[in-house]
Scaffold this motif. Structure first.
Motif, PDB file in Angstrom:
ATOM      1  N   SER A   1       0.824  -1.204   0.000  1.00  0.00           N
ATOM      2  CA  SER A   1       0.000   0.000   0.000  1.00  0.00           C
ATOM      3  C   SER A   1       0.864   1.263   0.000  1.00  0.00           C
ATOM      4  O   SER A   1       0.634   2.190  -0.785  1.00  0.00           O
ATOM      5  N   VAL A   2       1.864   1.302   0.863  1.00  0.00           N
ATOM      6  CA  VAL A   2       2.747   2.472   0.940  1.00  0.00           C
ATOM      7  C   VAL A   2       3.532   2.632  -0.361  1.00  0.00           C
ATOM      8  O   VAL A   2       3.660   3.750  -0.877  1.00  0.00           O
ATOM      9  N   TYR A   3       4.045   1.543  -0.900  1.00  0.00           N
ATOM     10  CA  TYR A   3       4.796   1.623  -2.150  1.00  0.00           C
ATOM     11  C   TYR A   3       3.915   2.186  -3.272  1.00  0.00           C
ATOM     12  O   TYR A   3       4.360   3.025  -4.053  1.00  0.00           O
ATOM     13  N   ASN A   4       2.681   1.729  -3.359  1.00  0.00           N
ATOM     14  CA  ASN A   4       1.766   2.245  -4.386  1.00  0.00           C
ATOM     15  C   ASN A   4       1.526   3.737  -4.209  1.00  0.00           C
ATOM     16  O   ASN A   4       1.524   4.497  -5.186  1.00  0.00           O
ATOM     17  N   ASP A   5       1.307   4.173  -2.969  1.00  0.00           N
ATOM     18  CA  ASP A   5       1.063   5.594  -2.704  1.00  0.00           C
ATOM     19  C   ASP A   5       2.280   6.445  -3.055  1.00  0.00           C
ATOM     20  O   ASP A   5       2.156   7.544  -3.592  1.00  0.00           O
ATOM     21  N   ILE A   6       3.459   5.943  -2.752  1.00  0.00           N
ATOM     22  CA  ILE A   6       4.702   6.668  -3.027  1.00  0.00           C
ATOM     23  C   ILE A   6       4.963   6.767  -4.530  1.00  0.00           C
ATOM     24  O   ILE A   6       5.419   7.794  -5.034  1.00  0.00           O
ATOM     25  N   LEU A   7       4.660   5.719  -5.263  1.00  0.00           N
ATOM     26  CA  LEU A   7       4.959   5.677  -6.696  1.00  0.00           C
ATOM     27  C   LEU A   7       3.933   6.407  -7.560  1.00  0.00           C
ATOM     28  O   LEU A   7       4.240   6.787  -8.693  1.00  0.00           O
ATOM     29  N   ASP A   8       2.748   6.625  -7.055  1.00  0.00           N
ATOM     30  CA  ASP A   8       1.653   7.196  -7.841  1.00  0.00           C
ATOM     31  C   ASP A   8       2.033   8.483  -8.591  1.00  0.00           C
ATOM     32  O   ASP A   8       1.813   8.566  -9.804  1.00  0.00           O
ATOM     33  N   PRO A   9       2.611   9.498  -7.945  1.00  0.00           N
ATOM     34  CA  PRO A   9       2.958  10.706  -8.695  1.00  0.00           C
ATOM     35  C   PRO A   9       3.992  10.466  -9.799  1.00  0.00           C
ATOM     36  O   PRO A   9       3.934  11.090 -10.856  1.00  0.00           O
ATOM     37  N   PHE A  10       4.919   9.557  -9.577  1.00  0.00           N
ATOM     38  CA  PHE A  10       5.938   9.272 -10.583  1.00  0.00           C
ATOM     39  C   PHE A  10       5.326   8.562 -11.783  1.00  0.00           C
ATOM     40  O   PHE A  10       5.729   8.801 -12.923  1.00  0.00           O
TER      41      PHE A  10
ATOM     42  N   LYS B   1     -12.094  11.049 -17.017  1.00  0.00           N
ATOM     43  CA  LYS B   1     -12.066  11.877 -15.809  1.00  0.00           C
ATOM     44  C   LYS B   1     -10.833  12.783 -15.764  1.00  0.00           C
ATOM     45  O   LYS B   1     -10.765  13.710 -14.971  1.00  0.00           O
ATOM     46  N   ASN B   2      -9.870  12.533 -16.647  1.00  0.00           N
ATOM     47  CA  ASN B   2      -8.651  13.335 -16.674  1.00  0.00           C
ATOM     48  C   ASN B   2      -8.674  14.453 -17.713  1.00  0.00           C
ATOM     49  O   ASN B   2      -7.693  15.163 -17.875  1.00  0.00           O
ATOM     50  N   LYS B   3      -9.792  14.620 -18.414  1.00  0.00           N
ATOM     51  CA  LYS B   3      -9.882  15.671 -19.426  1.00  0.00           C
ATOM     52  C   LYS B   3      -9.640  17.021 -18.769  1.00  0.00           C
ATOM     53  O   LYS B   3     -10.163  17.320 -17.693  1.00  0.00           O
ATOM     54  N   ASN B   4      -8.825  17.824 -19.413  1.00  0.00           N
ATOM     55  CA  ASN B   4      -8.508  19.194 -18.969  1.00  0.00           C
ATOM     56  C   ASN B   4      -7.799  19.259 -17.618  1.00  0.00           C
ATOM     57  O   ASN B   4      -7.859  20.269 -16.935  1.00  0.00           O
ATOM     58  N   ILE B   5      -7.171  18.152 -17.216  1.00  0.00           N
ATOM     59  CA  ILE B   5      -6.384  18.151 -15.972  1.00  0.00           C
ATOM     60  C   ILE B   5      -4.919  17.997 -16.363  1.00  0.00           C
ATOM     61  O   ILE B   5      -4.564  17.067 -17.087  1.00  0.00           O
ATOM     62  N   ASP B   6      -4.087  18.906 -15.889  1.00  0.00           N
ATOM     63  CA  ASP B   6      -2.657  18.862 -16.163  1.00  0.00           C
ATOM     64  C   ASP B   6      -2.032  17.796 -15.256  1.00  0.00           C
ATOM     65  O   ASP B   6      -1.904  17.991 -14.053  1.00  0.00           O
ATOM     66  N   LYS B   7      -1.647  16.672 -15.839  1.00  0.00           N
ATOM     67  CA  LYS B   7      -1.124  15.542 -15.057  1.00  0.00           C
ATOM     68  C   LYS B   7       0.164  15.893 -14.332  1.00  0.00           C
ATOM     69  O   LYS B   7       0.384  15.473 -13.201  1.00  0.00           O
ATOM     70  N   ASP B   8       1.028  16.678 -14.961  1.00  0.00           N
ATOM     71  CA  ASP B   8       2.297  17.038 -14.330  1.00  0.00           C
ATOM     72  C   ASP B   8       2.070  17.907 -13.093  1.00  0.00           C
ATOM     73  O   ASP B   8       2.690  17.697 -12.052  1.00  0.00           O
ATOM     74  N   LYS B   9       1.170  18.876 -13.224  1.00  0.00           N
ATOM     75  CA  LYS B   9       0.861  19.742 -12.079  1.00  0.00           C
ATOM     76  C   LYS B   9       0.208  18.934 -10.962  1.00  0.00           C
ATOM     77  O   LYS B   9       0.556  19.090  -9.790  1.00  0.00           O
ATOM     78  N   LEU B  10      -0.702  18.044 -11.333  1.00  0.00           N
ATOM     79  CA  LEU B  10      -1.358  17.198 -10.341  1.00  0.00           C
ATOM     80  C   LEU B  10      -0.334  16.318  -9.618  1.00  0.00           C
ATOM     81  O   LEU B  10      -0.371  16.179  -8.393  1.00  0.00           O
ATOM     82  N   ALA B  11       0.601  15.738 -10.357  1.00  0.00           N
ATOM     83  CA  ALA B  11       1.630  14.873  -9.756  1.00  0.00           C
ATOM     84  C   ALA B  11       2.498  15.669  -8.790  1.00  0.00           C
ATOM     85  O   ALA B  11       2.768  15.213  -7.672  1.00  0.00           O
ATOM     86  N   VAL B  12       2.936  16.847  -9.207  1.00  0.00           N
ATOM     87  CA  VAL B  12       3.775  17.679  -8.336  1.00  0.00           C
ATOM     88  C   VAL B  12       2.985  18.123  -7.102  1.00  0.00           C
ATOM     89  O   VAL B  12       3.516  18.090  -5.983  1.00  0.00           O
ATOM     90  N   ASP B  13       1.729  18.509  -7.294  1.00  0.00           N
ATOM     91  CA  ASP B  13       0.888  18.902  -6.151  1.00  0.00           C
ATOM     92  C   ASP B  13       0.748  17.756  -5.153  1.00  0.00           C
ATOM     93  O   ASP B  13       0.792  17.957  -3.941  1.00  0.00           O
ATOM     94  N   ARG B  14       0.593  16.538  -5.663  1.00  0.00           N
ATOM     95  CA  ARG B  14       0.507  15.371  -4.770  1.00  0.00           C
ATOM     96  C   ARG B  14       1.794  15.164  -3.996  1.00  0.00           C
ATOM     97  O   ARG B  14       1.783  14.854  -2.813  1.00  0.00           O
ATOM     98  N   MET B  15       2.924  15.337  -4.690  1.00  0.00           N
ATOM     99  CA  MET B  15       4.220  15.149  -4.026  1.00  0.00           C
ATOM    100  C   MET B  15       4.475  16.202  -2.954  1.00  0.00           C
ATOM    101  O   MET B  15       5.222  15.954  -2.007  1.00  0.00           O
ATOM    102  N   LEU B  16       3.864  17.354  -3.097  1.00  0.00           N
ATOM    103  CA  LEU B  16       4.057  18.432  -2.127  1.00  0.00           C
ATOM    104  C   LEU B  16       2.998  18.440  -1.024  1.00  0.00           C
ATOM    105  O   LEU B  16       3.054  19.274  -0.122  1.00  0.00           O
TER     106      LEU B  16
END
Length: 183
Positions: A55-64, A79-94
């Motif tokens: 579970s932890v490994y999956n959560d950690i790897l998700d943004p990457f 569900k991802n239409k008009n969503i910037d994946k890179d910004k979402l990934a960085v926001d998750r990491m922060l």
């Protein structure tokens, strides 16, 4: 005279052997039992922690995974239409939630996984300061993390390297690897 002395010495050695043999057997049995208990405890702890680690490994790897996903594949999901994946990934990491996952990883992850994650995150934190940062630097670190996760899940004797861990989900991983090796 020497026969009586030899008989006495032989009797003493025999008596010492008769007394010490059960004591030695008892000590060796206790050490063996303690060692077996230690191994069984470690195996039981690994079984208990396995699901938690996954579970932890999956959560950690998700943004990457998001960062390395092609835009086409990302937009394929409605569900991802008009969503910037890179910004979402960085926001998750922060996010604080990601910090919680990271903290949990430091508690349940193997030493190799924690060290590989630390190296990856230090690179990410310092990407803006690193001159000539190249995508394969990040890929090598991510591949190393994936490899350590694989090992921590019981594949200690794997022959796959960190690049091999990336082949399945990065379309041009081999091309990037060749460019890296030639530079």
């Amino acid at each position: 005279m020497s026969t009586g002395a030899e008989t006495t010495i032989l009797s003493v050695v025999t008596a010492i052997g008769a007394v010490s043999t059960p004591i030695i057997v008892l000590i060796l049995s206790a050490v063996g039992w303690k060692y077996r208990q230690s191994i069984e405890r470690r195996i039981k702890m690994d079984e208990v922690m396995r699901d938690d680690r996954i579970s932890v490994y999956n959560d950690i790897l998700d943004p990457f995974i998001m960062l390395l996903m092609t835009e086409e594949a990302w937009q394929r999901d409605k569900k991802n239409k008009n969503i910037d994946k890179d910004k979402l990934a960085v926001d998750r990491m922060l996010s604080i939630e990601y910090r919680r996952y990271s903290f949990k990883l430091s508690l349940v992850g193997s030493d190799g996984v924690v060290l590989a994650f630390n190296n990856l995150m230090q690179y990410v934190y310092n990407m803006s300061e690193i001159e000539n940062a190249k995508p394969y630097d990040l890929m090598i670190l991510l591949g190393s993390l994936l490899l350590e996760i694989r090992k921590s899940m019981g594949n200690d004797a794997t022959v796959i390297d960190s690049w091999g861990m990336l082949d399945w989900f990065i379309t041009d991983a081999r091309k990037i690897k060749n460019e890296y090796l030639q530079s």
